[in-house]
Write an enzyme that holds these catalytic residues in place. Sequence first.
Site, short mmCIF file in Angstrom:
data_model
loop_
_atom_site.label_atom_id
_atom_site.label_comp_id
_atom_site.label_asym_id
_atom_site.label_seq_id
_atom_site.Cartn_x
_atom_site.Cartn_y
_atom_site.Cartn_z
N ASP A 1 1.77 12.00 -10.38
CA ASP A 1 2.84 12.05 -11.19
C ASP A 1 2.71 10.19 -11.71
O ASP A 1 2.54 10.10 -12.78
CB ASP A 1 4.26 11.76 -11.19
CG ASP A 1 4.60 11.15 -9.42
OD1 ASP A 1 3.89 10.48 -9.00
OD2 ASP A 1 5.33 10.84 -9.37
N ASP B 1 8.49 5.52 -2.48
CA ASP B 1 8.35 5.75 -3.02
C ASP B 1 9.85 5.35 -3.81
O ASP B 1 10.39 5.46 -2.91
CB ASP B 1 8.41 7.06 -4.50
CG ASP B 1 8.76 6.21 -5.78
OD1 ASP B 1 7.94 5.92 -6.33
OD2 ASP B 1 9.83 6.31 -6.33
N SER C 1 7.63 -6.69 -0.09
CA SER C 1 7.38 -5.36 -0.07
C SER C 1 7.41 -5.38 1.34
O SER C 1 6.48 -6.08 2.08
CB SER C 1 7.12 -4.90 -0.84
OG SER C 1 5.32 -5.10 -0.94
N ARG D 1 4.53 -3.26 1.78
CA ARG D 1 2.96 -3.60 1.87
C ARG D 1 1.75 -3.88 2.59
O ARG D 1 2.00 -4.29 3.54
CB ARG D 1 2.40 -4.23 0.32
CG ARG D 1 1.46 -4.22 -0.63
CD ARG D 1 0.68 -4.95 -1.41
NE ARG D 1 2.00 -4.55 -2.40
CZ ARG D 1 2.57 -5.80 -3.52
NH1 ARG D 1 1.59 -6.89 -4.06
NH2 ARG D 1 3.17 -6.04 -4.35
FE1 SF4 Z 1 8.69 7.73 -11.92
FE2 SF4 Z 1 9.06 5.76 -10.60
FE3 SF4 Z 1 10.21 5.89 -12.65
FE4 SF4 Z 1 10.99 7.60 -11.15
S1 SF4 Z 1 11.18 5.03 -11.56
S2 SF4 Z 1 9.43 7.91 -13.14
S3 SF4 Z 1 9.29 8.26 -9.95
S4 SF4 Z 1 7.86 5.26 -11.85
#
Ligand code: SF4
Length: 788
Positions: free
Chosen positions: A131, A196, A673, A675
Site C-alpha cells: 500500500d 506501521d 524510532s 528502526r
Molecule cells: Fe497509509 Fe499510514 Fe497514511 Fe494510513 S496513515 S494511509 S497506513 S500512510
Amino acid sequence: MVSRFLTRGATSLSRQSMLSKRTMATVQSSIGDKKVEMSNLEKGKYINYQRIENNLQVVRSRLNRPLTLAEKIVYGHLDNPHEQDIERGVSYLKLRPDRVACQDATAQMAILQFMSAGLPQTAVPTSVHCDHLIQAQIGGVPDLKRAIDINKEVYDFLATACAKYGIGFWKPGSGIIHQIILENYAVPGLMMIGTDSHTPNAGGLGMVACGVGGADAVDVMADIPWELKAPKVIGVHLSGKLNGWTTPKDVILKVAGILTVKGGTGAIIEYHGPGVESLSATGMATICNMGAEIGATTSLFPYNHRMASYLKATNRSAIANYAEEFNHNLQPDQGCEYDQLIHINLDELEPHINGPFTPDLATPISKFAAEVKKHSWPQELKVGLIGSCTNSSYEDMSRSAAIAKQAAEHGLEAKSKFTITPGSEQVRATIARDGFVDTFEKIGGVVLANACGPCIGQWDRQDVKKGEVNSIISSYNRNFTGRNDANPATHAFVASPDLVTAMVFAGDLTFNPLTDTLKGSDGKEFKFADPSGHELPAKGYDPGENTFQAPPADGTTVSVAVSPSSDRLQLLKPFKAWDGKDIVEAPVLIKAKGKCTTDHISAGGPWLKYRGHLENISQNCLIGAINADSGEANSVLNQETGEFGAVPTVGAYYRDKNIPWVVVGDENYGEGSSREHAALEPRFLGGRAVICRSFARIHETNLKKQGMLPLWFKNPADYEKISGTDKISILDLQNFKPGQDITCEITHKDGSKEKFLTTTSINEGQWGWFKAGSALNMMAAAAKARGA
Ligand code: SF4
C-alpha cells in the site's frame, strides 16, 4: 475535563443485555472447547480465548483488583503470567501476540531478517500489504499500473517470500493495511503487532493492536516473545450521542487537543461509557487509528453490538458469536482504575479542525474562521482529500457522497481539488456499485488508487510549486510539515470527511457548513442539511477484484525472487558468531557527541528506498552523528591509513581487514524510532560494541539482537577519556556472566593505556545472541537442531 488523579473507572457496562450473559464458571470450563478460526482466509488457525482465560485467572489471583479492558487483553497474552512482574508504567512484559501485519515498505527488511532465522513458516499468522509504494498522480487505475511497474522487484520479492513462509500477501491495489486488517483479521480480545504506526486501527474491533519496528515483528514471526513496557491506561468516558455534523473523527480530534502529541505515550487509551453506543465499528476504528497521533501504545473499545454487526457484514458471524460468549473478558471490570480519566459529552462535542502542522492543535468549527484570520493562515482551500486508512469506511464515504449530492443538486462542482482514497478494494467496489463514485466524479472528485498515496507523501502534486504558501484539508491522521506534498509551506489541516467534503465546495477555509450558506447555480443561497449515511451497505459488501494471494499449503519449493543485481533488495548473510576471544584494540570508529538518534545513525529520506538492501543503506551509517573530536559530521579518522573518510567508508575498510571497531556515544544513544537498520548497519560494517553514557532502551535491545555489545560507562565521566584516535579492548569476555561489569582498556595514540569499567544489561538469553552472532542466528541453530 481531565482527572489528574487515579479515578474510578467503568462502573456500568452499556447494552450488556444485547449480548449473551453466561456465567463465568460455564465459560471457563468451555470457552476453549470451541474452535473458531481467526480469519476466513487462514484455515486451521484458531482464536485462543482459553489462553486469555487461563492467564487472567493467574493474574487476578496475583493482583487481586479489578482490571481495565486493556489489562485483560494485554495480561491475557503474557508469556509467563506466574513469574512476570506486573506494574503499569514500570515492568517490561513478555507477550505472545496472535498475529503480525507488515506494510510493504517495512516488510522488506523484516522478511529478509526472518529468512535468516531458518524457520519454515512464521510462528504466528502474518500478512503483508502493498500500500505504501503507490504514488498518486492521475487517478486509481493508471497510478496503480505505474507503481506495479516501478516496484516490480519489491513486489515479486514479497510475493514469493510470503508464499514460501506461509504469509498472506495482499497485492498492490488491494487497499491499505489497516482497512484490510479490519475487514479480515481483527478479532475482539486478540493481540496484534504491525510494522506501521496506525496498526491501532484494529482497536475499533476490540483488538489490542500496536505499531512496532521491524525487529519486533521479526521476533514474533520467529517465536520470540515481544517485549512491551506494561502500559498505563487512560480512560476516556463517553456520554451522550453523536449528532448532526459531529463524527467519530471529532472525538479523536478533541482527545488529541486535550492530551497533545505526547500525552498518550506509554499508555493505552481505553474508551468506555454509554456514548460508545453511538459509534459504528468503523468509527471506533477511526478513533483508535488516530490515537497514534497522541503517542498512545494503542487505543481500544469494549466489545459491543456495533462490532458484532460489522463482523457479520464482513462474513464473520462465527467470530461475533464467539466474542459474545467471551464478553466478560471483553469489557473492563466494574471499579477498575485508570491512570487518568477524560470525560467527553458527545451531545456537546462540536466538529473540530486540527492543524496546521500538528494534529493536536484542535479548534472547534465555530471558532475556526476567526483562527484562520488571526494567524493569517491561507484562506483559499487548494485541495480537500478524503479517505486513507483513517476515514475510508462505507459510512464515511456514504456521508461524504450525501454532501456531494446535495451540492450537485444545487448545480455546484468542487471549487478546490478533491481526491478520494478508498481504504480497500472492497470499499472501492462497494461505493462504485452504490453510485458514490459517480457522485464524486460528477462534482469533479478524483478517485485515487486503494493505497496510502498523498497520506504518506506519495503525491505528485502539480497545482502549487514547492515553497508556495497554501492550505489543504484532509480526513487523514497526520499533518506534520511536508508530510503530504513535501512542501514545507503547505498548511495541512485535518478534519472529518464530512467537513472536508463540504469545504471543497466553498473553496475557503473560513466556511462553516453548520451555519454558512453557499450560492447554487440558480443564484439562490442554500445551506447543507446535516449529513447522513449508512453504517453498513444495505446490499452487503462487494468484494471487488480478488487481490489476495494465499500461501500454498507447502511453500518449501518456492524460491524467493531476489535479483543479485538489484539495488533495492539483498539477501542477508548471517553475521559471524563470536570467536570466543576478547575484542582487542578495536579502533574507535567515531566518538559521537551529544544527541545521536536513530536518524543520526540511519538517516531516512532518500535512503528509505534501500531499506531492503543492507549494503546500500549502510552507506548512511552514522553519517549524521557529530564527531566529538572535530565537531563535524561524517568525517572520521581511519586509524590504519591516517586519512579522514566518511564513517561508513572507514567502517567498511576496517571490516574488510578483519579489524573489529567500536562506537563511543553520549547520553540516550539511539533515541527516536525503533528502526532496526540503526543496529543492523553498524554490525554489517564490522562494529562489535557501542560504549555510551546511556542508551535508549529499544535501540539497546536492537543492538543486542544483532550481536553487538551495548556497554554503559560505569563512570559517565570516562567518556571524556576517549577520543577517535584511540583503540578499545574489551577484556575477559570468556568469563563474563550476565550481571557482571566488563573491564575495557583504552590504548591511546601514544601507546599509553588506561582501564575503565562498563556495565551491561545483557541477560542470559541475550548473551546467547552475542555468542551466536545474532538473535536470529540462535533461532536458526535451534530450528536446525529441531530438524525444522
Ligand atoms: Fe497509509 Fe499510514 Fe497514511 Fe494510513 S496513515 S494511509 S497506513 S500512510
